[in-house]
Design a protein around this motif. Structure first.
Motif, PDB file in Angstrom:
ATOM      1  N   VAL A  37      18.246  36.496  20.365  1.00 32.59           N
ATOM      2  CA  VAL A  37      18.267  37.851  20.745  1.00 32.59           C
ATOM      3  C   VAL A  37      16.983  38.345  21.367  1.00 32.59           C
ATOM      4  CG1 VAL A  37      18.748  40.473  20.131  1.00 32.59           C
ATOM      5  CG2 VAL A  37      20.197  38.462  19.483  1.00 32.59           C
ATOM      6  N   GLY A  38      15.876  37.763  20.302  1.00 35.41           N
ATOM      7  CA  GLY A  38      14.523  38.327  20.790  1.00 35.41           C
ATOM      8  C   GLY A  38      13.982  37.216  21.934  1.00 35.41           C
ATOM      9  N   ALA A  39      14.378  36.246  22.046  1.00 38.06           N
ATOM     10  CA  ALA A  39      13.895  35.540  23.115  1.00 38.06           C
ATOM     11  C   ALA A  39      14.536  36.039  24.405  1.00 38.06           C
ATOM     12  CB  ALA A  39      14.351  33.868  22.911  1.00 38.06           C
ATOM     13  N   ARG A  40      15.857  36.155  24.204  1.00 36.40           N
ATOM     14  CA  ARG A  40      16.408  36.592  25.603  1.00 36.40           C
ATOM     15  C   ARG A  40      15.999  38.053  25.986  1.00 36.40           C
ATOM     16  NH1 ARG A  40      21.169  34.176  27.380  1.00 36.40           N
ATOM     17  NH2 ARG A  40      22.061  32.769  25.797  1.00 36.40           N
ATOM     18  N   GLN A  41      15.508  38.990  25.317  1.00 42.64           N
ATOM     19  CA  GLN A  41      15.127  40.289  25.567  1.00 42.64           C
ATOM     20  C   GLN A  41      13.551  40.067  26.248  1.00 42.64           C
ATOM     21  OE1 GLN A  41      15.611  43.422  23.014  1.00 42.64           O
ATOM     22  NE2 GLN A  41      15.202  44.650  24.763  1.00 42.64           N
ATOM     23  N   ARG A  42      12.696  38.973  25.515  1.00 39.08           N
ATOM     24  CA  ARG A  42      11.232  38.851  25.926  1.00 39.08           C
ATOM     25  C   ARG A  42      11.398  37.935  27.294  1.00 39.08           C
ATOM     26  NH1 ARG A  42      10.717  37.755  20.692  1.00 39.08           N
ATOM     27  NH2 ARG A  42      11.024  35.373  20.791  1.00 39.08           N
ATOM     28  N   LEU A  43      12.531  37.254  27.580  1.00 40.50           N
ATOM     29  CA  LEU A  43      12.676  36.552  28.591  1.00 40.50           C
ATOM     30  C   LEU A  43      12.846  37.768  30.023  1.00 40.50           C
ATOM     31  CD1 LEU A  43      12.302  33.850  30.426  1.00 40.50           C
ATOM     32  CD2 LEU A  43      14.760  33.523  29.612  1.00 40.50           C
ATOM     33  N   ALA A  44      14.023  38.398  29.695  1.00 41.36           N
ATOM     34  CA  ALA A  44      14.558  39.419  30.620  1.00 41.36           C
ATOM     35  C   ALA A  44      13.518  40.388  31.007  1.00 41.36           C
ATOM     36  CB  ALA A  44      15.643  40.098  29.677  1.00 41.36           C
ATOM     37  N   LEU A  45      12.571  40.835  30.251  1.00 41.26           N
ATOM     38  CA  LEU A  45      11.487  41.783  30.469  1.00 41.26           C
ATOM     39  C   LEU A  45      10.536  41.175  31.572  1.00 41.26           C
ATOM     40  CD1 LEU A  45      10.626  43.472  27.139  1.00 41.26           C
ATOM     41  CD2 LEU A  45      11.832  44.381  29.147  1.00 41.26           C
ATOM     42  N   GLY A  46      10.137  39.797  31.332  1.00 39.94           N
ATOM     43  CA  GLY A  46       9.316  39.218  32.296  1.00 39.94           C
ATOM     44  C   GLY A  46       9.970  38.769  33.655  1.00 39.94           C
ATOM     45  N   GLN A  47      11.424  38.393  33.737  1.00 37.02           N
ATOM     46  CA  GLN A  47      11.968  38.180  34.729  1.00 37.02           C
ATOM     47  C   GLN A  47      12.439  39.324  35.623  1.00 37.02           C
ATOM     48  OE1 GLN A  47      15.322  35.755  33.370  1.00 37.02           O
ATOM     49  NE2 GLN A  47      14.081  33.824  33.426  1.00 37.02           N
ATOM     50  N   ALA A  48      12.666  40.437  35.039  1.00 38.32           N
ATOM     51  CA  ALA A  48      12.803  41.664  35.692  1.00 38.32           C
ATOM     52  C   ALA A  48      11.495  42.197  36.403  1.00 38.32           C
ATOM     53  CB  ALA A  48      13.352  42.762  34.783  1.00 38.32           C
ATOM     54  N   ALA A  49      10.561  42.040  35.571  1.00 37.27           N
ATOM     55  CA  ALA A  49       9.228  42.371  36.419  1.00 37.27           C
ATOM     56  C   ALA A  49       8.883  41.659  37.466  1.00 37.27           C
ATOM     57  CB  ALA A  49       8.183  42.367  35.180  1.00 37.27           C
ATOM     58  N   LEU A  50       9.105  40.286  37.316  1.00 40.03           N
ATOM     59  CA  LEU A  50       8.523  39.398  38.348  1.00 40.03           C
ATOM     60  C   LEU A  50       9.755  39.650  39.835  1.00 40.03           C
ATOM     61  CD1 LEU A  50       7.332  36.966  39.860  1.00 40.03           C
ATOM     62  CD2 LEU A  50       8.942  35.457  38.583  1.00 40.03           C
ATOM     63  N   LEU A  51      10.950  39.676  39.341  1.00 37.70           N
ATOM     64  CA  LEU A  51      11.786  39.878  40.487  1.00 37.70           C
ATOM     65  C   LEU A  51      11.738  41.325  41.108  1.00 37.70           C
ATOM     66  CD1 LEU A  51      14.168  38.801  42.251  1.00 37.70           C
ATOM     67  CD2 LEU A  51      15.788  39.576  40.594  1.00 37.70           C
ATOM     68  N   SER A  52      11.369  42.484  40.285  1.00 42.06           N
ATOM     69  CA  SER A  52      11.158  43.767  41.077  1.00 42.06           C
ATOM     70  C   SER A  52      10.157  43.771  41.720  1.00 42.06           C
ATOM     71  CB  SER A  52      11.017  44.691  39.756  1.00 42.06           C
ATOM     72  OG  SER A  52      10.807  45.998  40.311  1.00 42.06           O
ATOM     73  N   ALA A  53       9.035  42.783  41.295  1.00 40.99           N
ATOM     74  CA  ALA A  53       7.712  42.855  42.360  1.00 40.99           C
ATOM     75  C   ALA A  53       7.942  41.947  43.558  1.00 40.99           C
ATOM     76  CB  ALA A  53       6.551  42.145  41.614  1.00 40.99           C
TER      77      ALA A  53
END
Length: 453
Positions: A316-332
């Motif tokens: 759960v924690g790993a998924r959320q941390r990964l999700a935040l990083g991937q969303a920030a990159l893809l949004s950029a």
């Protein structure tokens, strides 16, 4: 781990070269993009190849096994159906993420429309291992996963590619699809030594190998799959084949197809490379012990080959941390938001332009009428549109959204062209499932009324 099935020499099956592939001598197997197939209506060309005993492997591009979310059941079911319809001995996918955002980040869902690299971190490895296990349980045949080409590097990575793949195999038992062209791409773009990567790989886990072409521009290698295979890629293939005899090798070509004779010559060069390299094949006992050389192989976390309690606890924690990083990159990359800290701005610009260009190319393929209606204006207009309108669904949805945007903005200016575009949109947009939100239903109905006028 059981020995992988021997496949031989193959070529990527594409509709544009289907007839040529059927006539090519010495084709032992083909690979077809899974998302382009319908289980109940397989292309006649693939059926004829199957009748001749040619193996067909479905190659997925949209699961997003490296993404923060668990693989969608519907996508896994569709991949399983294709494998069963084709009688395939295995299916393949990529170690990549293709979408981000959504519930884990409380942000809009975004689609990349392309394969993006996963950070080589413990969190990403934990998530990937769990996603691979989910896929393995849902699929009727073994799964093999492919290393991808990348234009960008994640900051703060904790492992090399070889170490990352070694631990992935150790913990899940998944097979590997090694793309030697991608190893060359990462050598140019990320200064990663392909020979070192091969040193660290569990070569006994290789299911087959991809070979493809690309081109270099301004110091960046683009894995185009639309150019001849260069000598550097064949050299990496020779290095790999000198360590282990790969069960299968496949030539990939996705566009800008040459005449069949040129493809046959490239296949011939691959066969010659393999023959020469096999003069010195390392036996399994001689293979390097991987990144943990000189000691027993230990997984990064969890229990090898099983979903251990530690892996389940960190998910759960790993998924959320990964999700935040991937969303920030893809949004950029697709929405123009600020570049996340630690990324190379120049490289992100190159990647963003490459994503927009691929998006324009694929939309032109799935909606061939758009470039016909808009003519030479299609590409520059679509690229301008893409800068402020991220893709949130598939390419067919993207084509409709683009046409809708053009019409609501009063474009094209030519009345006849606008009439044709409006007729095209109205014919294909059709009724949609009712949204549970009244405002969404009202907005959809209002747009259709406006566009009909």
């Amino acid at each position: 781990m059981t020995q992988p099935r021997r496949l031989g020499t193959g070529i990527g099956w594409r509709p544009e070269i289907a007839e040529a592939v059927e006539r090519m001598p010495g084709i032992d197997w083909v690979e077809a993009v899974a998302e382009n197939l319908c289980s109940g209506h397989l292309p006649e060309s693939l059926l004829r190849l199957r009748e001749r005993g040619v193996t067909v492997v479905p190659h997925g591009v949209s699961l997003g096994l490296g993404g923060a979310d668990r693989p969608e059941e519907s996508r896994l079911a569709a991949l399983a159906e294709r494998a069963e319809a084709l009688g395939s001995p295995l299916v393949t996918e990529h170690i990549a993420f293709v979408r981000a955002g959504g519930a884990l980040t409380a942000s809009p869902s975004l689609e990349a429309g392309h394969l993006l690299p996963v950070p080589r971190t413990r969190d990403a490895l934990d998530v990937l291992c769990e996603n691979v296990r989910i896929a393995q349980e849902a699929l009727p045949v073994p799964l093999a996963v492919e290393n991808i080409a990348a234009l960008i590097s994640w900051p703060g990575e904790e492992m090399t590619e070889g170490q990352f793949l070694y631990d992935l195999v150790d913990r899940t038992g998944v097979r590997l699809l090694i793309d030697v062209a991608n190893l060359h791409t990462n050598h140019v773009n990320r200064a990663e030594d392909p020979s070192k990567a091969l040193d660290e790989l569990p070569v006994e886990a290789i299911a087959y190998v991809h070979v493809a072409g690309g081109f270099e521009r301004d110091g960046v290698w683009h894995d185009s799959h639309a150019h001849p295979v260069p000598r550097q890629v064949l050299d990496i293939l020779a290095d790999l084949a000198s360590r282990v005899a790969p069960p299968g090798v496949l030539l990939e070509r996705d566009e800008n197809f040459p005449d069949p004779g040129e493809l046959e010559r490239e296949l011939g060069a691959i066969r010659v490379t393999l023959t020469k390299a096999r003069a010195r094949v390392v036996t399994p006992s001689e293979t390097p012990a991987g990144p943990h050389s000189g000691e027993a192989a230990a997984p990064a976390s969890g229990t090898p080959g099983a979903a251990g309690s530690h892996a389940a606890g960190v998910a759960v924690g790993a998924r959320q941390r990964l999700a935040l990083g991937q969303a920030a990159l893809l949004s950029a990359l697709v929405a123009g938001t600020p570049v996340p800290e630690g990324f190379d701005r120049g490289r992100l610009g190159v990647q963003a332009r490459a994503l927009a260009a691929k998006r324009a190319d694929v939309v032109a393929k799935v909606a061939v009428e758009l470039p016909e209606i808009l003519g030479d204006a299609y590409r520059p207009v679509f690229l301008a549109y893409a800068q402020g309108h991220p893709m949130s669904g598939g390419y067919r949805r993207d084509a409709l959204d683009f046409a809708e945007y053009m019409l609501l903005a009063g474009h094209p200016e030519d009345a006849e062209t606008r009439r044709r575009l409006r007729a095209w949109w109205l014919e294909r947009s059709g009724p949609t499932p009712p949204s549970p939100r009244p405002t969404a239903r009202l907005a959809r109905a209002t747009r259709r009324v406006l566009l009909r006028r």
